[in-house]
Write a protein that holds these residues in place. Structure first.
Motif, PDB file in Angstrom:
ATOM      1  N   ALA A 124       0.844  -1.191   0.000  1.00 38.82           N
ATOM      2  CA  ALA A 124       0.000   0.000   0.000  1.00 38.82           C
ATOM      3  C   ALA A 124       0.882   1.245   0.000  1.00 38.82           C
ATOM      4  N   PRO A 125       0.374   2.355  -0.546  1.00 33.83           N
ATOM      5  CA  PRO A 125       1.120   3.610  -0.448  1.00 33.83           C
ATOM      6  C   PRO A 125       1.265   4.039   1.017  1.00 33.83           C
ATOM      7  N   ALA A 126       2.111   5.023   1.246  1.00 37.06           N
ATOM      8  CA  ALA A 126       2.326   5.513   2.606  1.00 37.06           C
ATOM      9  C   ALA A 126       1.036   6.030   3.224  1.00 37.06           C
ATOM     10  N   VAL A 127       0.142   6.574   2.405  1.00 40.98           N
ATOM     11  CA  VAL A 127      -1.197   6.976   2.838  1.00 40.98           C
ATOM     12  C   VAL A 127      -2.188   6.252   1.945  1.00 40.98           C
ATOM     13  N   SER A 128      -3.103   5.501   2.538  1.00 45.15           N
ATOM     14  CA  SER A 128      -4.022   4.688   1.740  1.00 45.15           C
ATOM     15  C   SER A 128      -5.379   4.606   2.419  1.00 45.15           C
ATOM     16  N   LEU A 129      -6.355   4.127   1.664  1.00 44.71           N
ATOM     17  CA  LEU A 129      -7.672   3.878   2.232  1.00 44.71           C
ATOM     18  C   LEU A 129      -7.605   2.681   3.165  1.00 44.71           C
ATOM     19  N   GLU A 130      -8.225   2.818   4.324  1.00 45.82           N
ATOM     20  CA  GLU A 130      -8.290   1.682   5.249  1.00 45.82           C
ATOM     21  C   GLU A 130      -9.692   1.079   5.288  1.00 45.82           C
ATOM     22  N   THR A 131     -10.714   1.920   5.440  1.00 43.15           N
ATOM     23  CA  THR A 131     -12.091   1.446   5.531  1.00 43.15           C
ATOM     24  C   THR A 131     -13.022   2.423   4.841  1.00 43.15           C
ATOM     25  N   VAL A 132     -13.988   1.899   4.106  1.00 38.03           N
ATOM     26  CA  VAL A 132     -15.062   2.706   3.533  1.00 38.03           C
ATOM     27  C   VAL A 132     -16.381   2.122   4.021  1.00 38.03           C
ATOM     28  N   HIS A 133     -17.244   2.985   4.541  1.00 33.52           N
ATOM     29  CA  HIS A 133     -18.526   2.547   5.091  1.00 33.52           C
ATOM     30  C   HIS A 133     -19.641   3.355   4.445  1.00 33.52           C
ATOM     31  N   ILE A 134     -20.622   2.659   3.869  1.00 33.50           N
ATOM     32  CA  ILE A 134     -21.755   3.319   3.238  1.00 33.50           C
ATOM     33  C   ILE A 134     -22.973   3.154   4.130  1.00 33.50           C
ATOM     34  N   ALA A 135     -23.606   4.273   4.487  1.00 36.75           N
ATOM     35  CA  ALA A 135     -24.751   4.252   5.397  1.00 36.75           C
ATOM     36  C   ALA A 135     -25.957   4.885   4.713  1.00 36.75           C
ATOM     37  N   PRO A 136     -26.836   4.064   4.093  1.00 38.50           N
ATOM     38  CA  PRO A 136     -28.046   4.606   3.483  1.00 38.50           C
ATOM     39  C   PRO A 136     -29.164   4.743   4.508  1.00 38.50           C
ATOM     40  N   THR A 137     -29.962   5.798   4.350  1.00 41.55           N
ATOM     41  CA  THR A 137     -31.186   5.982   5.134  1.00 41.55           C
ATOM     42  C   THR A 137     -32.346   5.908   4.163  1.00 41.55           C
ATOM     43  N   PHE A 138     -33.250   4.956   4.422  1.00 40.64           N
ATOM     44  CA  PHE A 138     -34.256   4.644   3.408  1.00 40.64           C
ATOM     45  C   PHE A 138     -35.563   4.246   4.061  1.00 40.64           C
ATOM     46  N   ALA A 139     -36.661   4.780   3.546  1.00 39.25           N
ATOM     47  CA  ALA A 139     -38.006   4.347   3.923  1.00 39.25           C
ATOM     48  C   ALA A 139     -38.788   4.129   2.638  1.00 39.25           C
ATOM     49  N   PRO A 140     -39.569   3.044   2.551  1.00 44.41           N
ATOM     50  CA  PRO A 140     -40.293   2.754   1.307  1.00 44.41           C
ATOM     51  C   PRO A 140     -41.152   3.927   0.857  1.00 44.41           C
ATOM     52  N   GLY A 141     -41.089   4.214  -0.443  1.00 45.83           N
ATOM     53  CA  GLY A 141     -41.871   5.299  -1.017  1.00 45.83           C
ATOM     54  C   GLY A 141     -41.251   6.668  -0.886  1.00 45.83           C
ATOM     55  N   SER A 142     -40.055   6.757  -0.319  1.00 46.67           N
ATOM     56  CA  SER A 142     -39.390   8.043  -0.119  1.00 46.67           C
ATOM     57  C   SER A 142     -37.996   8.012  -0.733  1.00 46.67           C
ATOM     58  N   PRO A 143     -37.411   9.187  -1.025  1.00 45.69           N
ATOM     59  CA  PRO A 143     -36.024   9.211  -1.494  1.00 45.69           C
ATOM     60  C   PRO A 143     -35.084   8.660  -0.427  1.00 45.69           C
ATOM     61  N   ALA A 144     -33.953   8.184  -0.861  1.00 49.46           N
ATOM     62  CA  ALA A 144     -32.933   7.672   0.055  1.00 49.46           C
ATOM     63  C   ALA A 144     -31.808   8.685   0.179  1.00 49.46           C
ATOM     64  N   THR A 145     -31.215   8.745   1.345  1.00 54.59           N
ATOM     65  CA  THR A 145     -30.022   9.549   1.586  1.00 54.59           C
ATOM     66  C   THR A 145     -28.869   8.608   1.892  1.00 54.59           C
ATOM     67  N   VAL A 146     -27.750   8.819   1.228  1.00 54.13           N
ATOM     68  CA  VAL A 146     -26.603   7.930   1.385  1.00 54.13           C
ATOM     69  C   VAL A 146     -25.412   8.742   1.892  1.00 54.13           C
ATOM     70  N   SER A 147     -24.816   8.277   2.970  1.00 54.98           N
ATOM     71  CA  SER A 147     -23.601   8.878   3.510  1.00 54.98           C
ATOM     72  C   SER A 147     -22.436   7.920   3.292  1.00 54.98           C
ATOM     73  N   VAL A 148     -21.360   8.432   2.709  1.00 57.89           N
ATOM     74  CA  VAL A 148     -20.150   7.630   2.485  1.00 57.89           C
ATOM     75  C   VAL A 148     -19.072   8.139   3.434  1.00 57.89           C
ATOM     76  N   ARG A 149     -18.622   7.259   4.302  1.00 54.40           N
ATOM     77  CA  ARG A 149     -17.596   7.621   5.280  1.00 54.40           C
ATOM     78  C   ARG A 149     -16.357   6.757   5.063  1.00 54.40           C
ATOM     79  N   ALA A 150     -15.230   7.294   5.437  1.00 55.56           N
ATOM     80  CA  ALA A 150     -13.978   6.570   5.214  1.00 55.56           C
ATOM     81  C   ALA A 150     -12.960   6.932   6.282  1.00 55.56           C
ATOM     82  N   CYS A 151     -12.042   6.016   6.515  1.00 52.72           N
ATOM     83  CA  CYS A 151     -10.853   6.338   7.307  1.00 52.72           C
ATOM     84  C   CYS A 151      -9.633   5.926   6.475  1.00 52.72           C
TER      85      CYS A 151
END
Length: 206
Positions: free
Chosen positions: A89-116
């Motif tokens: 890996a490079p000296a600085v690299s991706l360690e973890t990516v976490h996708i957190a969707p918020t969803f209710a049927p019949g409504s738009p979804a909101t997606v948060s992408v977090r990383a360390c």
């Protein structure tokens, strides 16, 4: 430049010590999760023209401070029961990516992408992050690119909305794909995660 040599363990029960020669490179407690051990510094201390003397000590002995106990309804074998991979890996690299969707049927979804990021040498400059999300049919849902100061812990790198999300179900397991690319002066690292839109709730008397 200044790259890292990592060992990716998919599973070692129940406690593991990783040795390079007579140097303890790292420890991990927990037999059912994956983990990384950075062996860069331990390897640099060895002659470059010799094989890498690598040892992994696994211990599944009784320990009252470590669950599960011997009352578990599954076996408590020890040892390396999944693969081990050598990664560069490079000296600085991706360690973890976490996708957190918020969803209710019949409504738009909101997606948060977090990383360390993995930054053992504490590089303090900026990093470039590119995110590309595609839908279950392969169409582009979201694209963004930004320059951020190197960070610690898990942070949100982007968020977006999906007007008409395709829900995941056993009969129709629709999956979205999120690709994240991190670029620095040391090189590039990338990862792709899949995620689905699911909703669950407890209904009174239901």
């Amino acid at each position: 430049p200044n790259g890292r040599t990592l060992l990716h363990f998919e599973g070692a029960a129940q406690q593991a010590e990783v040795w390079v020669g007579d140097t303890l490179a790292g420890k991990h407690i927990g037999g059912y999760d994956e983990f990384l051990i950075d062996v860069t510094d331990a390897c640099r201390a060895l002659p470059v023209d010799q094989p890498l003397p690598l040892g992994v000590l696994c211990d599944n002995g009784r320990d009252i401070d470590r669950l599960p106990s011997d009352l578990s309804d599954f076996t408590l074998y020890g040892g390396l029961y999944r693969h081990v991979h050598r990664l560069y890996a490079p000296a600085v690299s991706l360690e973890t990516v976490h996708i957190a969707p918020t969803f209710a049927p019949g409504s738009p979804a909101t997606v948060s992408v977090r990383a360390c990021i993995y930054n053992p040498t504490h590089h303090s400059g900026n990093v470039n992050v590119a995110i590309h999300v595609t839908g279950p049919d392969g169409s582009s849902i979201h694209q963004s690119q930004k320059s951020l100061a190197a960070w610690n812990e898990m942070v949100e790198i982007t968020s977006f909305s999906i007007a008409s999300p395709a829900p995941w179900s056993p009969d129709h397991p629709h999956l979205y794909s999120c690709s994240v690319t991190l670029r620095t002066d040391f090189g590039e690292s990338a990862t792709t995660e899949r995620f689905g839109m699911r909703h669950a709730e407890w209904v009174d008397h239901g």
